[in-house]
Design a protein around this motif. Sequence first.
Motif, PDB file in Angstrom:
ATOM      1  N   ASP A   1       1.841   8.176  -4.880  1.00 20.48           N
ATOM      2  CA  ASP A   1       2.877   9.168  -5.190  1.00 20.48           C
ATOM      3  C   ASP A   1       2.769  10.355  -4.239  1.00 20.48           C
ATOM      4  O   ASP A   1       1.764  10.537  -3.561  1.00 20.48           O
ATOM      5  N   HIS A   2       3.831  11.149  -4.214  1.00 21.53           N
ATOM      6  CA  HIS A   2       3.903  12.262  -3.258  1.00 21.53           C
ATOM      7  C   HIS A   2       2.947  13.390  -3.616  1.00 21.53           C
ATOM      8  O   HIS A   2       2.649  13.630  -4.785  1.00 21.53           O
ATOM      9  N   SER A   3       2.520  14.098  -2.566  1.00 20.56           N
ATOM     10  CA  SER A   3       1.636  15.248  -2.757  1.00 20.56           C
ATOM     11  C   SER A   3       2.456  16.482  -3.134  1.00 20.56           C
ATOM     12  O   SER A   3       3.684  16.498  -3.026  1.00 20.56           O
TER      13      SER A   3
ATOM     14  N   LEU B   1       0.796  -1.229   0.000  1.00 23.25           N
ATOM     15  CA  LEU B   1       0.000   0.000   0.000  1.00 23.25           C
ATOM     16  C   LEU B   1       0.828   1.278   0.000  1.00 23.25           C
ATOM     17  O   LEU B   1       0.304   2.356   0.249  1.00 23.25           O
ATOM     18  N   GLN B   2       2.130   1.163  -0.230  1.00 26.30           N
ATOM     19  CA  GLN B   2       2.881   2.386  -0.487  1.00 26.30           C
ATOM     20  C   GLN B   2       3.888   2.160  -1.601  1.00 26.30           C
ATOM     21  O   GLN B   2       4.801   1.339  -1.453  1.00 26.30           O
ATOM     22  N   MET B   3       3.728   2.873  -2.701  1.00 28.28           N
ATOM     23  CA  MET B   3       4.734   2.828  -3.765  1.00 28.28           C
ATOM     24  C   MET B   3       4.621   4.081  -4.621  1.00 28.28           C
ATOM     25  O   MET B   3       3.603   4.773  -4.611  1.00 28.28           O
TER      26      MET B   3
ATOM     27  N   GLY C   1      -0.369   9.626   5.401  1.00 29.07           N
ATOM     28  CA  GLY C   1       0.202  10.892   5.851  1.00 29.07           C
ATOM     29  C   GLY C   1       1.613  10.628   6.338  1.00 29.07           C
ATOM     30  O   GLY C   1       1.859   9.605   6.977  1.00 29.07           O
ATOM     31  N   ALA C   2       2.545  11.535   6.017  1.00 30.43           N
ATOM     32  CA  ALA C   2       3.935  11.300   6.433  1.00 30.43           C
ATOM     33  C   ALA C   2       4.670  12.601   6.672  1.00 30.43           C
ATOM     34  O   ALA C   2       4.460  13.583   5.971  1.00 30.43           O
ATOM     35  N   PHE C   3       5.522  12.565   7.692  1.00 30.61           N
ATOM     36  CA  PHE C   3       6.419  13.697   7.953  1.00 30.61           C
ATOM     37  C   PHE C   3       7.647  13.570   7.054  1.00 30.61           C
ATOM     38  O   PHE C   3       8.219  12.489   6.920  1.00 30.61           O
TER      39      PHE C   3
ATOM     40  N   ASP D   1      16.359   0.694   4.141  1.00 28.41           N
ATOM     41  CA  ASP D   1      16.998   1.760   4.913  1.00 28.41           C
ATOM     42  C   ASP D   1      16.062   2.417   5.917  1.00 28.41           C
ATOM     43  O   ASP D   1      16.487   3.239   6.715  1.00 28.41           O
ATOM     44  N   ARG D   2      14.782   2.079   5.852  1.00 29.93           N
ATOM     45  CA  ARG D   2      13.815   2.654   6.795  1.00 29.93           C
ATOM     46  C   ARG D   2      13.458   1.657   7.904  1.00 29.93           C
ATOM     47  O   ARG D   2      13.710   1.898   9.053  1.00 29.93           O
ATOM     48  N   GLN D   3      12.796   0.539   7.548  1.00 29.26           N
ATOM     49  CA  GLN D   3      12.322  -0.437   8.549  1.00 29.26           C
ATOM     50  C   GLN D   3      11.693   0.320   9.725  1.00 29.26           C
ATOM     51  O   GLN D   3      12.146   0.256  10.860  1.00 29.26           O
TER      52      GLN D   3
ATOM     53  N   ALA E   1       2.497   7.021   7.660  1.00 26.13           N
ATOM     54  CA  ALA E   1       3.578   6.296   6.984  1.00 26.13           C
ATOM     55  C   ALA E   1       4.937   6.597   7.621  1.00 26.13           C
ATOM     56  O   ALA E   1       5.142   7.664   8.184  1.00 26.13           O
ATOM     57  N   HIS E   2       5.844   5.626   7.476  1.00 26.77           N
ATOM     58  CA  HIS E   2       7.192   5.665   8.095  1.00 26.77           C
ATOM     59  C   HIS E   2       7.228   6.617   9.294  1.00 26.77           C
ATOM     60  O   HIS E   2       7.870   7.672   9.274  1.00 26.77           O
ATOM     61  N   PRO E   3       6.560   6.210  10.395  1.00 24.68           N
ATOM     62  CA  PRO E   3       6.307   7.142  11.503  1.00 24.68           C
ATOM     63  C   PRO E   3       7.542   7.846  12.074  1.00 24.68           C
ATOM     64  O   PRO E   3       7.482   9.026  12.391  1.00 24.68           O
TER      65      PRO E   3
END
Length: 365
Positions: A154-156, A122-124, A222-224, A289-291, A251-253
């Motif tokens: 995709d990014h906003s 659900l994220q690409m 939503g992501a920072f 690189d995130r995990q 996303a990626h909190p």
Amino acid sequence: MRASPDPRPPGSAPGNADLSELLARAADEQEEGSQRQRAMRRASRAALGWDVPAADVVAAGLPLTTLARVGPWLAQFIGDWVAAGTTAPPAPPLRSGFMARADALRIVAGGQGWSSAVRCDLQMHTLSSDGHASLEAMARRCLELGYSHMAVTDHSEGLRIAHGMDATTRAAQATEVRDLNALLAAEGHPFRVLHGLEMNVDPEGGGDTDPDVLAGLDIVLGAFHSKLRLPEDQTDRYIRALHNPTVDVLAHPRGRMYDRRLGLTARWDEVFEAAAELGVALEVDAYPDRQDLDVELLRLAARHEVWVAVDTDAHHPVDLDAMPLGIAALIVAGIPRERVINTLAHDALVEWVAARRARARARAR
Ligand SMILES: [Zn+2]
């Protein structure tokens, strides 16, 4: 290639995560900026991505140079560590809490159907923002991976650095999603592409996209992406973002990056409690690189009955193969399968999003 299904007894040989850390430390002892230092650093990074434990390669009598980024000089080091059973001291914070791919593959292989329970990614990202492949190429790879659906996110517009989509690009993508769904259906694939968005969320918890536009999308992450190096506690920022009624998934909190950025800290119990209460899913971003969230925080999250999403944040079809890193983290942390929105069938996921949004609207009244 597959990971060995039978894990070796602990302590008998270094795992790939050990070898990665041993290589990183050995690199620090090389002459600064030298070829050898660079080679060791590259191999250290590559070790986390090897499919097979180096110790298994040795045990099988195969040369270690079959592993990515390992030449004869490094094979000598690795061979010696494996033979001596050398394990690594704890990694420094910037490198700790990252799982090696070989370990993830072994955990997922023993994970009692977890792999097939995950029906979607659900994220690409695609060429519509900062991805490197077309929507169709991403969808075809998702089909090969056995998924029944996927979301393109995709990014906003607010995230200029990642070529965030303006209204025109987003509208064109809506058409692209519709056409692709029609094409795949015509080919006989019961596969659905959801039209989503990774919306940039500012440190105050606000989004950068018109809520009416968001309401027309199938799923909103939503992501920072800014102020990710603040050392102060960020609990309030998380709580504000979770209260943003348009965010379905955070996303990626933490916003951490392997060996580059520690990510944010918070009173996580409060954050997870709020996420559970508000019904917003927290993501396990499996990008190597995130995990993020990592196993340690997921263990805590498991106590709060939160919803969880597991995604690869892929920017290319090959990146979609990172999913086992996320699934392994869920297994190790004891997250129940039924709390993972990726295990929902397409229609159930659509319902989950609709129900979450209806609750958020009711709260706002
Ligand atoms: Zn992002």
